[in-house]
Design a protein around this motif. Structure first.
Motif, PDB file in Angstrom:
ATOM      1  N   GLN A   1     -16.262   9.471 -17.061  1.00 40.53           N
ATOM      2  CA  GLN A   1     -14.882  10.488 -17.816  1.00 40.53           C
ATOM      3  C   GLN A   1     -14.469  10.700 -19.580  1.00 40.53           C
ATOM      4  OE1 GLN A   1     -11.414  10.932 -16.126  1.00 40.53           O
ATOM      5  NE2 GLN A   1     -12.277  12.448 -14.967  1.00 40.53           N
TER       6      GLN A   1
ATOM      7  N   MET B   1       1.603   7.182   2.691  1.00 41.61           N
ATOM      8  CA  MET B   1       1.915   6.053   1.226  1.00 41.61           C
ATOM      9  C   MET B   1       3.694   5.865   1.518  1.00 41.61           C
ATOM     10  SD  MET B   1       0.446   5.678  -2.338  1.00 41.61           S
ATOM     11  CE  MET B   1      -1.499   5.356  -2.668  1.00 41.61           C
TER      12      MET B   1
ATOM     13  N   ASN C   1       1.409  -1.228   0.468  1.00 35.56           N
ATOM     14  CA  ASN C   1       0.077   0.225   0.138  1.00 35.56           C
ATOM     15  C   ASN C   1       0.720   0.870   0.331  1.00 35.56           C
ATOM     16  OD1 ASN C   1      -2.808  -0.938   0.222  1.00 35.56           O
ATOM     17  ND2 ASN C   1      -2.440  -1.951   2.103  1.00 35.56           N
TER      18      ASN C   1
ATOM     19  N   ILE D   1     -11.988  11.790  -4.628  1.00 38.40           N
ATOM     20  CA  ILE D   1     -11.374  10.075  -4.779  1.00 38.40           C
ATOM     21  C   ILE D   1     -11.482   9.606  -2.627  1.00 38.40           C
ATOM     22  CG2 ILE D   1      -9.460   8.612  -4.975  1.00 38.40           C
ATOM     23  CD1 ILE D   1      -9.623   9.146  -7.705  1.00 38.40           C
TER      24      ILE D   1
ATOM     25  N   ARG E   1     -13.863  10.624 -22.395  1.00 41.03           N
ATOM     26  CA  ARG E   1     -11.904  10.761 -22.889  1.00 41.03           C
ATOM     27  C   ARG E   1     -11.714  12.034 -23.550  1.00 41.03           C
ATOM     28  NH1 ARG E   1      -9.104   4.814 -22.239  1.00 41.03           N
ATOM     29  NH2 ARG E   1      -9.699   4.468 -20.454  1.00 41.03           N
TER      30      ARG E   1
ATOM     31  N   PHE F   1      -3.997   6.959 -19.175  1.00 40.93           N
ATOM     32  CA  PHE F   1      -4.864   7.284 -18.623  1.00 40.93           C
ATOM     33  C   PHE F   1      -5.575   6.835 -16.829  1.00 40.93           C
ATOM     34  CE2 PHE F   1      -7.058   7.345 -22.415  1.00 40.93           C
ATOM     35  CZ  PHE F   1      -7.248   8.394 -23.110  1.00 40.93           C
TER      36      PHE F   1
ATOM     37  N   VAL G   1      -4.299   0.490  -1.765  1.00 34.93           N
ATOM     38  CA  VAL G   1      -3.662   0.919  -3.263  1.00 34.93           C
ATOM     39  C   VAL G   1      -5.322  -0.013  -4.140  1.00 34.93           C
ATOM     40  CG1 VAL G   1      -2.466   0.376  -4.681  1.00 34.93           C
ATOM     41  CG2 VAL G   1      -1.901   1.164  -2.019  1.00 34.93           C
ATOM     42  N   GLU G   2      -5.961  -0.625  -3.910  1.00 37.58           N
ATOM     43  CA  GLU G   2      -6.812  -1.292  -4.628  1.00 37.58           C
ATOM     44  C   GLU G   2      -7.929  -0.277  -4.670  1.00 37.58           C
ATOM     45  OE1 GLU G   2      -6.461  -5.929  -3.272  1.00 37.58           O
ATOM     46  OE2 GLU G   2      -7.026  -6.501  -5.597  1.00 37.58           O
TER      47      GLU G   2
ATOM     48  N   VAL H   1     -10.101   4.899  -8.907  1.00 33.86           N
ATOM     49  CA  VAL H   1      -9.667   5.457 -10.485  1.00 33.86           C
ATOM     50  C   VAL H   1     -10.245   5.222 -11.614  1.00 33.86           C
ATOM     51  CG1 VAL H   1      -7.199   5.988 -11.447  1.00 33.86           C
ATOM     52  CG2 VAL H   1      -7.392   6.217  -9.055  1.00 33.86           C
ATOM     53  N   ARG H   2     -10.027   4.382 -12.350  1.00 33.71           N
ATOM     54  CA  ARG H   2     -10.678   2.737 -12.813  1.00 33.71           C
ATOM     55  C   ARG H   2     -12.224   3.551 -13.287  1.00 33.71           C
ATOM     56  NH1 ARG H   2      -6.631  -1.195 -11.782  1.00 33.71           N
ATOM     57  NH2 ARG H   2      -7.990  -1.912  -9.915  1.00 33.71           N
TER      58      ARG H   2
ATOM     59  N   LEU I   1       0.783   3.842  -6.472  1.00 35.82           N
ATOM     60  CA  LEU I   1       0.278   3.824  -6.695  1.00 35.82           C
ATOM     61  C   LEU I   1       0.353   2.971  -8.341  1.00 35.82           C
ATOM     62  CD1 LEU I   1      -2.094   6.704  -6.874  1.00 35.82           C
ATOM     63  CD2 LEU I   1      -2.424   4.435  -5.456  1.00 35.82           C
ATOM     64  N   TYR I   2      -0.141   2.667  -9.306  1.00 34.63           N
ATOM     65  CA  TYR I   2      -0.134   1.745 -10.298  1.00 34.63           C
ATOM     66  C   TYR I   2      -1.130   2.180 -11.650  1.00 34.63           C
ATOM     67  CZ  TYR I   2      -2.819  -1.440  -8.697  1.00 34.63           C
ATOM     68  OH  TYR I   2      -3.967  -2.096  -8.224  1.00 34.63           O
TER      69      TYR I   2
ATOM     70  N   ARG J   1     -13.422   6.221 -12.298  1.00 29.59           N
ATOM     71  CA  ARG J   1     -13.528   7.660 -12.770  1.00 29.59           C
ATOM     72  C   ARG J   1     -13.267   8.048 -13.996  1.00 29.59           C
ATOM     73  NH1 ARG J   1      -9.492  12.623 -10.307  1.00 29.59           N
ATOM     74  NH2 ARG J   1     -10.791  14.010 -11.555  1.00 29.59           N
ATOM     75  N   ILE J   2     -12.459   7.411 -14.059  1.00 31.15           N
ATOM     76  CA  ILE J   2     -11.204   7.276 -15.697  1.00 31.15           C
ATOM     77  C   ILE J   2     -13.459   6.876 -16.858  1.00 31.15           C
ATOM     78  CG2 ILE J   2     -10.238   5.997 -17.598  1.00 31.15           C
ATOM     79  CD1 ILE J   2      -8.278   6.322 -15.437  1.00 31.15           C
TER      80      ILE J   2
ATOM     81  N   ILE K   1      -8.331   2.863  -4.212  1.00 31.22           N
ATOM     82  CA  ILE K   1      -7.565   4.238  -4.874  1.00 31.22           C
ATOM     83  C   ILE K   1      -7.638   3.539  -6.156  1.00 31.22           C
ATOM     84  CG2 ILE K   1      -6.436   5.226  -4.609  1.00 31.22           C
ATOM     85  CD1 ILE K   1      -5.095   5.132  -2.109  1.00 31.22           C
ATOM     86  N   MET K   2      -7.242   2.300  -6.623  1.00 31.45           N
ATOM     87  CA  MET K   2      -7.358   2.115  -8.018  1.00 31.45           C
ATOM     88  C   MET K   2      -8.057   1.565  -8.792  1.00 31.45           C
ATOM     89  SD  MET K   2      -4.330   3.161  -9.131  1.00 31.45           S
ATOM     90  CE  MET K   2      -4.170   2.480 -10.515  1.00 31.45           C
TER      91      MET K   2
END
Lengths: 391, 200
Positions: B35, A359, A331, B12, B37, A340, B21-22, B28-29, A334-335, B31-32, B24-25
């Motif tokens: 939107q 982080m 954690n 977010i 593009r 995008f 992290v998972e 993020v996905r 990010l990746y 959100r993408i 958050i990602m």
């Protein structure tokens, strides 16, 4: 107990990859065992040309035996053979021919291993894909430990490696992803193995202010450290960074540390500093907002661990399963898979200091739990202990 | 606890005490995905195109100027293809171009693979023929080996028979030798007896 570490190249001048990994482990294991390094005279990893003097010498207090490379690698010929085995049906003999071209072709090293088997308790081979590991392990499977340092590249699927991965007494993996990949390829779950990796050596003194002053860098910056190469995902990073700068309002610069093998775009916010000393590298890392890790193939990114050791978050390429897995487990990063995701993740890290801070702390904790030298040494000793008990 | 990071008016949610992290990602996905593009920087031409495609404004009371007439004619002319023009100026056009480019590259790759498959098929067929011929040769060799084996077997049998005969012959000869020894012994005794009678 006497251990022989067998690696394709060895020397203080070699500052990355499995060779540095091996040197650090050897220098640490010296406290516990009698250690010796068996290697070739090569320095250049493209041609394997003989460079170091033959025979026994001392490197940082470690006895190193060097054996000659009897034929340098012809990169063009090797490229042709590699393309052939990657793209066409081929025989086992052709794979062996590929291995011979891959090198470093040092049969005297293999002969030495065979002739002096009784002088050593275990032979620890680094890097599965080279001549020394394949023939060395074949010669003495009952005394072999393999540190594969495997990435998800095409040659790992060759049938000769499927066989190789079933031979050693034990494995020392760099990451969970590497272990899973090798297990899936060769069904070698029954062989003793642990995820160990490698620690890192942080200089005693470094200063981000001195770094800024020395290289004239003002304001916020993110950093990339390593070989600037197509395979390391640098072209994609440049493309994404430039597009991000067009679309977003930010003053952040991209600082690059490392020797370059490709053309770096002439952009006012992309600053290439070349190859720097360890002190300067850590000073640069300490002052950065985050580490950019765009590589597609890594078995263990040492620079990522160094960033976490300094409490810096990481933005990694998700196409490298190892980097993605490490970000998820720690954690601490990010990746991204495409522009995008890069844009969103980069923007989030860039504009959220609190997230970077948390982080970074997670990264440091992850590093201390898994990658300090005490942890690494204990894992090596535990594997050797288990092998002794099995006998 | 859960706090939000407000970037570009999209939120977010991040739990800073327990960063995942998972999660958050995933956000993020999402959100993408939500939107539209915009891969290329916004073109300043866009509003101009949009205005040219907008419905014609209400005409003033005064007679149409020459310019307005031309504009009206142009609008009428372009009306059938106006959806296409609208489509081309939307950001999706770049996406479509990228997709077509990807499809083209994929198609090329498939073409290459197909050619490889054809080549490999011919190669495999040739190899199979070679294997077939090699098998025939091996069968012939095996037949020859079988004949040799049969001959060796017969030879061995004959040798055994001959050896048996020789053994019997040897036994006979041994017997004859013993008889001759007895005869010789008898003759010796007789010789001695005759000598004693003659000279004794």
């Amino acid at each position: 107990m006497k251990l022989a570490f067998v690696v394709q190249r060895y020397g203080l001048e070699i500052n990355g990859g499995a060779e540095l990994h091996c040197r650090w482990v050897v220098e640490r294991m010296k406290k516990f065992c009698d250690v010796e390094v068996l290697t070739t005279r090569a320095f250049d990893y493209i041609t394997w040309k003989n460079h170091y003097p033959e025979g026994e010498n001392m490197v940082n207090g470690i006895s190193v035996r060097r054996f000659p490379v009897i034929r340098s690698r012809d990169p063009e010929k090797f490229g042709r053979i590699q393309t052939h085995i990657e793209e066409n049906e081929h025989t086992f003999d052709e794979e062996l021919k590929w291995l011979e071209e891959e090198g470093p072709l040092a049969p005297a090293l293999i002969d030495y291993i065979k002739d002096h088997e009784n002088e050593y308790d275990y032979f620890i081979f680094f890097s599965y894909r080279y001549y020394h590991s394949y023939w060395g392990i074949k010669a003495l499977p009952h005394k072999s430990i393999l540190v594969p340092t495997a990435e998800h590249d095409s040659v790992i699927h060759l049938s000769l490696f499927k066989d190789l991965f079933r031979r050693p007494r034990a494995f020392i993996y760099n990451s969970e992803e590497e272990k899973n990949m090798i297990n899936a390829l060769s069904q070698n779950q029954d062989i003793l193995g642990d995820v160990v990796g490698v620690g890192t050596e942080i200089p005693d003194a470094f200063s981000s202010d001195d770094f800024r002053q020395k290289y004239g860098i003002d304001g916020d910056y993110v950093i990339y450290i390593g070989r600037i190469d197509e395979n390391k995902g640098c072209s994609q990073l440049f493309q994404f960074f430039q597009r991000f700068k067009q679309e977003e309002t930010t003053d952040a610069k991209l600082v690059l540390i490392g020797s370059s093998k490709l053309n770096i775009p002439a952009h006012p916010d992309i600053i290439h500093l070349g190859f720097l000393s360890e002190e300067d590298k850590f000073s640069g890392l300490a002052g950065a907002l985050m580490l950019m890790m765009p590589s597609f193939y890594e078995s263990l990114s040492m620079v990522t661990l160094e960033a976490w050791a300094l409490s810096k978050p990481v933005l990694a390429n998700a196409q490298c399963e190892v980097l993605k897995g490490q970000c998820m487990r720690s954690n601490a990063g990010l990746y991204y898979r495409d522009y995008f995701e890069f844009k969103e993740a980069f923007r989030l890290l860039l504009h959220t200091p609190q997230l970077r801070d948390v982080m970074g702390k997670n990264g440091k904790k992850f590093f201390q739990q898994h990658y300090t030298w005490d942890v690494i040494e204990n894992k090596y000793l535990s594997i050797l202990d288990q092998l002794e008990k099995e006998q | 606890m859960g706090e939000t990071s407000n970037i570009n008016s999209e939120k977010i949610k991040i739990d800073y005490e327990n960063v995942d992290v998972e999660d958050i990602m995933d956000q993020v996905r999402k959100r993408i995905a939500s939107q539209p593009r915009s891969p290329e920087p916004e073109s300043p031409v866009q509003p101009a195109h949009a205005s040219s495609l907008a419905p014609s404004p209400p005409q003033p009371e005064s007679p149409l100027s020459k310019k307005a007439k031309i504009k009206k004619v142009m609008l009428k002319l372009f009306k059938p293809i106006s959806p296409l023009i609208k489509f081309l100026i939307l950001p999706v056009h770049q996406e479509l171009k990228d997709t077509i480019q990807n499809l083209y590259a994929t198609n090329q790759r498939i073409g290459l693979l197909e050619r490889n498959v054809d080549e490999n098929f011919a190669h495999v067929r040739q190899k199979l023929e070679e294997v077939d011929q090699a098998t025939i040769r091996r069968l012939e060799e095996l037949n020859r080996v079988r004949e040799y084996t049969q001959l060796i077997h017969n030879l061995s049998h004959n040798i055994v028979v001959e050896l048996t005969k020789l053994k019997i012959e040897q036994e006979n000869l041994k017997l004859k030798t013993r008889i001759m020894e007895k005869d010789f012994e008898f003759l010796g005794k007789r010789e001695k007896t005759l000598e004693s009678k003659i000279f004794g």
